[in-house]
Motif scaffolding. Structure first.
Motif, PDB file in Angstrom:
ATOM      1  N   THR A 164     -19.111 -23.057 -87.576  1.00 48.18           N
ATOM      2  CA  THR A 164     -19.622 -23.782 -88.789  1.00 48.18           C
ATOM      3  C   THR A 164     -18.884 -23.449 -90.033  1.00 48.18           C
ATOM      4  O   THR A 164     -19.276 -22.108 -90.269  1.00 48.18           O
ATOM      5  CB  THR A 164     -21.038 -23.872 -88.699  1.00 48.18           C
ATOM      6  N   PRO A 165     -18.429 -24.141 -90.745  1.00 50.37           N
ATOM      7  CA  PRO A 165     -17.780 -23.776 -92.121  1.00 50.37           C
ATOM      8  C   PRO A 165     -19.336 -23.260 -92.799  1.00 50.37           C
ATOM      9  O   PRO A 165     -20.228 -23.826 -93.216  1.00 50.37           O
ATOM     10  CB  PRO A 165     -17.235 -24.956 -92.927  1.00 50.37           C
ATOM     11  N   VAL A 166     -18.925 -22.148 -93.859  1.00 45.91           N
ATOM     12  CA  VAL A 166     -19.816 -21.799 -94.723  1.00 45.91           C
ATOM     13  C   VAL A 166     -19.384 -21.860 -96.246  1.00 45.91           C
ATOM     14  O   VAL A 166     -18.294 -21.135 -96.499  1.00 45.91           O
ATOM     15  CB  VAL A 166     -20.367 -20.405 -94.604  1.00 45.91           C
ATOM     16  N   GLU A 167     -19.949 -22.994 -96.966  1.00 44.93           N
ATOM     17  CA  GLU A 167     -19.264 -23.356 -98.101  1.00 44.93           C
ATOM     18  C   GLU A 167     -20.003 -22.761 -99.211  1.00 44.93           C
ATOM     19  O   GLU A 167     -19.335 -22.712-100.528  1.00 44.93           O
ATOM     20  CB  GLU A 167     -19.153 -24.958 -98.100  1.00 44.93           C
ATOM     21  N   ASP A 168     -21.142 -22.684 -99.317  1.00 47.32           N
ATOM     22  CA  ASP A 168     -22.071 -22.194-100.641  1.00 47.32           C
ATOM     23  C   ASP A 168     -21.906 -20.713-101.063  1.00 47.32           C
ATOM     24  O   ASP A 168     -21.519 -19.793-100.144  1.00 47.32           O
ATOM     25  CB  ASP A 168     -23.610 -22.474-100.135  1.00 47.32           C
ATOM     26  N   ASP A 169     -21.736 -20.350-102.222  1.00 42.52           N
ATOM     27  CA  ASP A 169     -21.859 -19.182-102.671  1.00 42.52           C
ATOM     28  C   ASP A 169     -23.164 -18.386-102.408  1.00 42.52           C
ATOM     29  O   ASP A 169     -24.200 -19.146-102.434  1.00 42.52           O
ATOM     30  CB  ASP A 169     -21.498 -19.181-104.390  1.00 42.52           C
ATOM     31  N   GLY A 170     -23.027 -17.184-102.313  1.00 42.04           N
ATOM     32  CA  GLY A 170     -24.036 -16.465-102.067  1.00 42.04           C
ATOM     33  C   GLY A 170     -23.818 -15.227-101.068  1.00 42.04           C
ATOM     34  O   GLY A 170     -22.590 -14.998-100.673  1.00 42.04           O
TER      35      GLY A 170
END
Length: 176
Positions: A164-170
């Motif tokens: 699953t792609p992880v797109e959000d900053d953090g």
């Protein structure tokens, strides 16, 4: 052969007194005993469970009881085995026991189990520990083990599906 009317109906020890006479002059007596037993021996394997996978040594114990018990034999992977012997080597095992009583009644019990001390192999692609990324990342988790029962993947303590792609900053912690 003489068959009593009650033969086979009552379990336990039976006796029969027989007297033979010949021309009224000679007689012989004989007392015969017979045990009627149609119940097979009780047989149980403890110390291991069928289908289980252990990470430590195990000690299977075979328990058998019968008022006329004749023999109890066991095999582990087809070789003679003694009840209470510790099994220490890693591997897949089949344990089989058979109990026989003096009347020929038979009971059997068996199970298969595994001793596997090696942890699963875990491979994570698409991200590296401690790295920072400016773009979307796609963590791919592969887990292999011959006795793998489940895989639990968490991203920041929430369930995560590999790929699953992880797109959000953090900041993220991937736990397998």
């Amino acid at each position: 052969a003489f068959l009593s009317p009650d033969q086979g109906k009552h379990l336990g020890l039976h006796s029969l007194l027989v007297e033979f006479r010949s021309d009224g002059l000679m007689s012989r007596r004989g007392l015969f005993f017979e045990t009627v037993d149609t119940i097979p021996p009780a047989l149980e394997i403890t110390g291991a469970a069928n289908g289980a996978c252990y990470i430590s040594d195990i000690t299977p114990v075979i328990l058998s009881s019968d008022c006329n018990l004749s023999d109890v034999s066991m095999t582990l992977n087809g070789f003679p085995f003694s009840s209470g012997m510790m099994i220490t080597a890693e591997g897949d095992y089949s344990l089989f026991a058979i109990a026989t009583d003096l009347s020929g009644n038979i009971s059997t019990a068996g199970m298969s189990f595994t001793i596997d001390r090696m942890p699963p192999a875990i491979l994570i692609d698409g991200v590296a520990d401690g790295m920072e990324y400016d773009d979307t990342v796609v963590p791919v988790v592969s887990v292999s083990d011959p006795h793998l029962s489940f895989v639990n993947i968490l991203l920041n303590e929430a369930p995560f599906v590999s790929g699953t792609p992880v797109e959000d900053d953090g900041d993220y912690i991937l736990t397998v």
